[in-house]
Design a protein around this motif. Sequence first.
Motif, PDB file in Angstrom:
ATOM      1  N   ARG A 302      -5.537  48.695  57.295  1.00  0.00           N
ATOM      2  CA  ARG A 302      -4.321  47.883  57.180  1.00  0.00           C
ATOM      3  C   ARG A 302      -4.550  46.420  57.553  1.00  0.00           C
ATOM      4  N   PRO A 303      -5.322  46.082  58.588  1.00  0.00           N
ATOM      5  CA  PRO A 303      -5.458  44.673  58.968  1.00  0.00           C
ATOM      6  C   PRO A 303      -6.212  43.804  57.965  1.00  0.00           C
ATOM      7  N   ARG A 304      -6.846  44.395  56.936  1.00  0.00           N
ATOM      8  CA  ARG A 304      -7.694  43.595  56.040  1.00  0.00           C
ATOM      9  C   ARG A 304      -6.967  43.093  54.799  1.00  0.00           C
ATOM     10  N   TYR A 305      -5.665  43.423  54.640  1.00  0.00           N
ATOM     11  CA  TYR A 305      -4.945  42.988  53.448  1.00  0.00           C
ATOM     12  C   TYR A 305      -4.943  41.476  53.280  1.00  0.00           C
ATOM     13  N   ASP A 306      -4.862  40.745  54.391  1.00  0.00           N
ATOM     14  CA  ASP A 306      -4.768  39.285  54.274  1.00  0.00           C
ATOM     15  C   ASP A 306      -5.990  38.687  53.585  1.00  0.00           C
ATOM     16  N   GLU A 307      -7.148  39.347  53.702  1.00  0.00           N
ATOM     17  CA  GLU A 307      -8.333  38.842  53.014  1.00  0.00           C
ATOM     18  C   GLU A 307      -8.118  38.840  51.502  1.00  0.00           C
ATOM     19  N   ILE A 308      -7.540  39.932  50.994  1.00  0.00           N
ATOM     20  CA  ILE A 308      -7.252  40.001  49.562  1.00  0.00           C
ATOM     21  C   ILE A 308      -6.205  38.972  49.182  1.00  0.00           C
ATOM     22  N   PHE A 309      -5.153  38.863  49.986  1.00  0.00           N
ATOM     23  CA  PHE A 309      -4.077  37.916  49.673  1.00  0.00           C
ATOM     24  C   PHE A 309      -4.601  36.484  49.603  1.00  0.00           C
ATOM     25  N   ARG A 310      -5.524  36.121  50.502  1.00  0.00           N
ATOM     26  CA  ARG A 310      -6.079  34.767  50.458  1.00  0.00           C
ATOM     27  C   ARG A 310      -6.889  34.549  49.187  1.00  0.00           C
ATOM     28  N   MET A 311      -7.640  35.564  48.764  1.00  0.00           N
ATOM     29  CA  MET A 311      -8.425  35.411  47.533  1.00  0.00           C
ATOM     30  C   MET A 311      -7.527  35.343  46.309  1.00  0.00           C
ATOM     31  N   ILE A 312      -6.409  36.073  46.330  1.00  0.00           N
ATOM     32  CA  ILE A 312      -5.442  35.971  45.237  1.00  0.00           C
ATOM     33  C   ILE A 312      -4.843  34.568  45.201  1.00  0.00           C
ATOM     34  N   ALA A 313      -4.449  34.057  46.376  1.00  0.00           N
ATOM     35  CA  ALA A 313      -3.800  32.747  46.448  1.00  0.00           C
ATOM     36  C   ALA A 313      -4.689  31.644  45.900  1.00  0.00           C
ATOM     37  N   HIS A 314      -6.002  31.802  46.035  1.00  0.00           N
ATOM     38  CA  HIS A 314      -6.925  30.761  45.582  1.00  0.00           C
ATOM     39  C   HIS A 314      -7.559  31.091  44.228  1.00  0.00           C
ATOM     40  N   GLY A 315      -6.988  32.085  43.531  1.00  0.00           N
ATOM     41  CA  GLY A 315      -7.405  32.372  42.171  1.00  0.00           C
ATOM     42  C   GLY A 315      -8.713  33.097  42.026  1.00  0.00           C
ATOM     43  N   LYS A 316      -9.228  33.679  43.118  1.00  0.00           N
ATOM     44  CA  LYS A 316     -10.502  34.375  43.036  1.00  0.00           C
ATOM     45  C   LYS A 316     -10.333  35.842  42.641  1.00  0.00           C
ATOM     46  N   LEU A 317      -9.180  36.428  42.948  1.00  0.00           N
ATOM     47  CA  LEU A 317      -8.871  37.800  42.566  1.00  0.00           C
ATOM     48  C   LEU A 317      -7.546  37.841  41.836  1.00  0.00           C
ATOM     49  N   ASP A 318      -7.440  38.753  40.874  1.00  0.00           N
ATOM     50  CA  ASP A 318      -6.211  38.914  40.099  1.00  0.00           C
ATOM     51  C   ASP A 318      -6.002  40.395  39.824  1.00  0.00           C
ATOM     52  N   PRO A 319      -5.338  41.119  40.743  1.00  0.00           N
ATOM     53  CA  PRO A 319      -5.125  42.557  40.524  1.00  0.00           C
ATOM     54  C   PRO A 319      -4.393  42.863  39.230  1.00  0.00           C
ATOM     55  N   ALA A 320      -3.535  41.961  38.791  1.00  0.00           N
ATOM     56  CA  ALA A 320      -2.797  42.203  37.555  1.00  0.00           C
ATOM     57  C   ALA A 320      -3.719  42.303  36.351  1.00  0.00           C
ATOM     58  N   ALA A 321      -4.918  41.710  36.446  1.00  0.00           N
ATOM     59  CA  ALA A 321      -5.860  41.765  35.324  1.00  0.00           C
ATOM     60  C   ALA A 321      -6.367  43.174  35.087  1.00  0.00           C
ATOM     61  N   VAL A 322      -6.274  44.033  36.099  1.00  0.00           N
ATOM     62  CA  VAL A 322      -6.749  45.406  35.958  1.00  0.00           C
ATOM     63  C   VAL A 322      -5.620  46.345  35.520  1.00  0.00           C
TER      64      VAL A 322
END
Length: 352
Positions: A302-322
């Motif tokens: 649970r504590p690691r979600y913010d890592e994903i959120f930061r990468m989404i915010a900066h355009g490095k990850l896009d879960p919607a693409a999957v």
Amino acid sequence: MRAAVFTGHGDPLEIREVDEPTADPTGVVVETQACGICRSDWHAWQGDPAWEGRGFEDGHVFGHEPAGVVVEVGDEVEEVREGDHVTVPFNLGDGTCPACRDGHSNLCDERIPFGLTPESPGAFAERFHVPWADYNVVPLPSGISPVEMAGLGCRFMTSFHALAHRADLTGGDWVAVQGCGGVGLSAVHIADALGANVVAVDLFAEKLDTASELGAVETVDAEAVDDVPAAVRAVTGGGADVSVDALGISETCRNSVESLRKRGQHLQIGLTSSEDAGEISLPTDRMVAKELQFVGSFGMPRPRYDEIFRMIAHGKLDPAAVVSETVSLDAVPERLAAMTDFGTSGIPVVEF
């Protein structure tokens, strides 16, 4: 409220009216906006080894990749409020055991598999309950849509934890992904975002095309080659540094191990079906001689979600693409059944 409910292992889910959930003192009720349809739901529906003996009864609700809005809050909840836009991990932790206190809530001693155990009905329903809400509920950052969040559910965050936290992965490493379903395509996208060179392996040209769109620099059509590991070793110049079994069958697991270069790491994400019953034989002498590592990975703390959120915010990850498609609740039984013959691509999401 309406829900897609279990009627028996392998029998079609049914759309029915079921009882509304109510918040216990530490819990909240969430109105579902979207939920991914995952192969783990399929495994549980089939009664495969990891879910044997759980005692699912007629009327149980699967669905463990949700996003929604909090509509009821228990008396002892301090951090979560009505109106919050949230998600939850599929491993619900109590927040007090040694694993939780050490940051590994995915391995909680009192872990409740959300939607995948009888005491925790899931999110193929208009509303669902979350226990220990102050620990488990994850507020969504502004700008992340419910469908995007559902796409970030179990498959995406499981792949993220495996590659970002469990693997010894550095920029420029070769990562082989064996099987390009929802978990595999998520792994392709995440490995690319982490700076790896990705080779994707699958039987279906459509899935390999999607893998290329998500960042794979090489693909291997497993049906077109006689020796998948040899093909991977050829395109990677000696073998992958990290190889992922994203499916969980004997063939993909062994292919993954045999695709590695010396001192490589095998990541096991896929869980077995009834055919393998939780046991897969491996080339142990080869693993010893090449000093290969076999690493398991399960969900994400649970504590690691913010890592994903930061990468989404900066355009490095896009879960919607999957996310491959959005469907109505009425379509859930058919889309789950399609997974029997691998008839889905990417991550299908039910949108409410």
